[in-house]
Design an enzyme around this catalytic site. Structure first.
Site, PDB file in Angstrom:
ATOM      1  N   CYS A   1       8.217 -18.189 -20.729  1.00 45.57           N
ATOM      2  CA  CYS A   1       6.985 -18.699 -20.595  1.00 45.57           C
ATOM      3  C   CYS A   1       6.166 -18.675 -21.851  1.00 45.57           C
ATOM      4  O   CYS A   1       6.367 -19.269 -22.906  1.00 45.57           O
ATOM      5  CB  CYS A   1       6.362 -18.110 -19.471  1.00 45.57           C
ATOM      6  SG  CYS A   1       4.610 -18.964 -18.825  1.00 45.57           S
TER       7      CYS A   1
ATOM      8  N   HIS B   1      10.151 -19.386 -15.385  1.00 46.02           N
ATOM      9  CA  HIS B   1      10.352 -18.005 -15.269  1.00 46.02           C
ATOM     10  C   HIS B   1      11.804 -17.793 -14.188  1.00 46.02           C
ATOM     11  O   HIS B   1      11.609 -17.809 -13.088  1.00 46.02           O
ATOM     12  CB  HIS B   1       9.365 -17.172 -14.271  1.00 46.02           C
ATOM     13  CG  HIS B   1       8.152 -17.165 -15.099  1.00 46.02           C
ATOM     14  ND1 HIS B   1       7.651 -16.089 -15.640  1.00 46.02           N
ATOM     15  CD2 HIS B   1       7.212 -17.932 -15.273  1.00 46.02           C
ATOM     16  CE1 HIS B   1       6.263 -16.318 -16.307  1.00 46.02           C
ATOM     17  NE2 HIS B   1       6.029 -17.449 -16.150  1.00 46.02           N
TER      18      HIS B   1
ATOM     19  N   GLU C   1      13.384 -15.546 -13.711  1.00 50.35           N
ATOM     20  CA  GLU C   1      13.585 -13.918 -13.278  1.00 50.35           C
ATOM     21  C   GLU C   1      13.319 -13.974 -11.715  1.00 50.35           C
ATOM     22  O   GLU C   1      13.654 -13.170 -10.942  1.00 50.35           O
ATOM     23  CB  GLU C   1      12.745 -12.959 -13.943  1.00 50.35           C
ATOM     24  CG  GLU C   1      11.225 -13.173 -13.972  1.00 50.35           C
ATOM     25  CD  GLU C   1      10.721 -14.107 -15.173  1.00 50.35           C
ATOM     26  OE1 GLU C   1      11.531 -14.701 -15.568  1.00 50.35           O
ATOM     27  OE2 GLU C   1       9.437 -14.211 -15.312  1.00 50.35           O
TER      28      GLU C   1
HETATM   29  N1  GLN Z   1      -0.386 -17.928 -21.635  1.00 45.22           N
HETATM   30  C1  GLN Z   1       0.551 -18.845 -21.320  1.00 45.22           C
HETATM   31  C2  GLN Z   1      -0.067 -19.986 -20.549  1.00 45.22           C
HETATM   32  O1  GLN Z   1      -1.037 -19.876 -19.697  1.00 45.22           O
HETATM   33  C3  GLN Z   1       1.845 -18.349 -20.704  1.00 45.22           C
HETATM   34  C4  GLN Z   1       1.727 -17.983 -19.412  1.00 45.22           C
HETATM   35  C5  GLN Z   1       3.003 -16.928 -18.990  1.00 45.22           C
HETATM   36  O2  GLN Z   1       3.678 -16.498 -19.872  1.00 45.22           O
HETATM   37  N2  GLN Z   1       2.934 -16.842 -17.857  1.00 45.22           N
HETATM   38  O3  GLN Z   1       0.540 -20.945 -20.581  1.00 45.22           O
END
Ligand code: GLN
Length: 542
Positions: free
Chosen positions: A382, A508, A510
């Site tokens: 992410c 994600h 995970e």
């Molecule tokens: N801050 C980033 C976004 O909002 C990544 C979010 C995250 O890592 N879950 O896109």
């Protein structure tokens, strides 16, 4: 008709209620019963999405886009379930719907009260989940500690459940800490006795008491717990420290807890089949190899901030017969002491997790650069994916000061930018791009080889994305976006074919990782770390 098990905790929080609840679920599941699990969180937030991971641990994302308490992650990992948003009930959620009903006029003429209106709302929600899940046993974990003011309406609701559902269909499990005094090495049951008393004051007599202790409780402690808890000795169990949390169902089952619950419910259960689970646990506790991972994050001080990620790394380790040691490094350290970056040489892999806001991002970018330039296996998730894109834009594509508009709104090169549908959104709660979305993987890429599928579904939680204006320059310079959204406009995975292992995803992996069913991207990373450590050629996974 569903049976209900309620798990409460005493003495202090973090006593392992989530693992206990998951373990009870596992003991019943291995006896052929269909279970579901609910987490009650007595805080006033509507969901966990707006909470700082530093204070409350990670936000767990469900397939349907719920931003939930991290305990749902444990339930899913132990029981291989895909739970719904509704499986996490908070005070905020309950009051929100009661107040909405009041405004609509549902209670017209009446004074709306905690008993019965709030407690009815809670019970209705529990029963609705029992119905829709078709579960034979519904486990409900009440968050917090018995005696907390905010937990009272929930405890009152579960107290009433016994009246309404019947003794034979309800079971109360209470878990509390039994500390061991350093000086005398004595097991102290008094705090547990007090928490049982507190529970009884509310009108709940536990049917089962679980002592959470460093080691197996002795006969004297067991006798006292049974006596003062007014339960037979065979209803007292001990959850002692284990090498791995995945051993807890085995530990409790050996003490007879699974059989006890089935008998109490009058279930003619199959005998427990833990064969497969035991095999998985063995891969965790008896590994052949070791892999050392540097996790470069901003919430490094609280490992619960990254619990699904660290578990996914461990599941991947188990799939490679390896124990995974994770060192949590504060990314800001690399900003304050840039020379420390070469310490990353001491690790088999560099992992950059999710994150929000500017703090620590330059340190993370420095870590990604180091991993890329030194051919150290790298996995980014992410924010890690977005920062890897920024690092590549800056240092390979020579786009000076490239950044995300989340970090610098005035960057000359906004390679990461707010998603169009996010513009104008003011409310912070439940407004990110959330939950499971389809991703199309390009044949022949590492992503495809790892997932062995052209179409996959993974969970998301973000507001920003790769800015398509920069796609061409990034790909021309060698960055491969191997996974994309179904319309092809959202970049979902990136990889560097000439690197030993350099992979990142906007999603994600995970959240869907299980022991025995490791997330493919995490598996690829750990497998690469191990083969690099052993001096083998780069794995292709094909
Ligand atoms: N801050 C980033 C976004 O909002 C990544 C979010 C995250 O890592 N879950 O896109």
């Amino acid at each position: 008709m569903a049976k209900y098990i309620f798990v409460t905790g005493g003495v202090l929080s973090s006593v392992g209620k989530g693992i206990l609840t998951s373990s009870i679920g596992k003991m019943l599941q291995t006896r052929g019963l269909k279970v579901t699990v609910i987490k009650i969180d007595p805080y006033v937030n509507v969901d966990a999405g707006t909470m700082n991971p530093y204070m409350h641990g990670e936000v767990f994302v469900t397939d349907d886009g719920g931003e939930t308490d991290l305990d749902l992650g444990w339930y899913e990992r132990f029981l291989d379930l895909s739970l719904k948003q509704e499986n996490n009930i908070t005070t905020g959620l309950v009051y929100k719907s009661v107040i909405e009903k009041e405004r609509r006029g549902d209670f017209l003429g009446r004074c709306v009260q905690i008993v019965p209106h709030v407690t009815n709302e809670i019970k209705n929600r529990l029963r609705a989940i029992a119905r829709t899940s078709n579960a034979e046993v519904v486990l409900t974990e009440v968050g917090g500690t018995v005696g907390d003011i905010e937990g009272l309406p929930f405890l009152e609701a579960i107290r009433q459940m016994r009246l309404e559902e019947g003794y034979e269909n309800t079971l109360y499990v209470h878990v509390a800490l039994v500390p061991i005094l350093d000086v005398t090495m004595e097991m102290k049951t008094k705090p547990l006795q007090h928490s049982v008393n507190e529970l009884r004051r509310i009108g709940i007599q536990p049917d089962i008491i679980v002592a959470r202790s460093q080691k197996m409780i002795d006969a004297e402690a067991l006798r006292k717990i049974a006596l003062f808890g007014t339960i037979p000795e065979n209803a007292v169990f001990c959850s002692y420290n284990a090498d791995s949390v995945y051993q807890v169902p085995l530990i409790l089952d050996k003490q007879g807890m699974g059989d006890f619950i089935c008998q109490r419910f009058g279930h003619k259960c199959e005998s427990a089949d833990f064969t497969e689970w035991k095999q998985f646990v063995d891969t965790i506790i008896k590994p052949d190899h070791e892999v050392n991972i540097a996790l470069v994050g901003k919430y490094a001080g609280l490992t619960d901030s990254y619990v699904s990620m660290s578990e996914a790394l461990r599941h991947a380790g188990a799939a490679c017969k390896s124990r995974v040691f994770i060192t949590y490094l504060e990314a800001e350290k690399f900003e304050q002491n840039p020379e420390c970056i070469s310490d990353l040489k001491n690790y088999d892999g560099v992992f950059v997790p999710y994150g929000f806001g500017p703090r620590g991002t330059e340190g993370k970018i420095a870590a990604i650069k180091f991993a890329r330039e030194n051919d150290i296996p790298f996995l980014g998730i992410c924010y890690g994916f977005q920062l890897a894109t920024i690092e590549f834009a800056r240092n390979v594509c020579n786009l000076k000061d490239a950044n995300s508009t989340e970090i610098n709104a005035n960057t000359p090169h906004p390679v990461i930018d707010l998603m169009p549908e996010q513009r104008g959104i003011e409310y912070k709660g439940a407004t990110m791009r959330l939950g499971a979305h389809k991703i199309i993987l390009e044949k022949g890429t590492m992503a495809y080889n790892l997932y062995k599928a052209e179409e996959i579904q993974e969970r998301h939680r973000h507001r920003f994305e790769v800015n398509l204006d920069y796609r061409e320059i990034l790909t021309k310079n060698g960055l491969v976006f191997s996974g994309k959204s179904t319309d092809g406009r959202r970049m979902e995975t990136l990889e560097l074919p000439n690197h030993y292992f350099f992979f990142a995803s906007q999603f994600h992996g995970e959240f869907k990782s299980r022991l025995g069913k490791a997330s493919p991207e995490y598996y690829g990373f750990i497998a690469a770390c191990l083969s690099k450590k052993m001096g083998k050629p780069k794995p292709t996974f094909s």
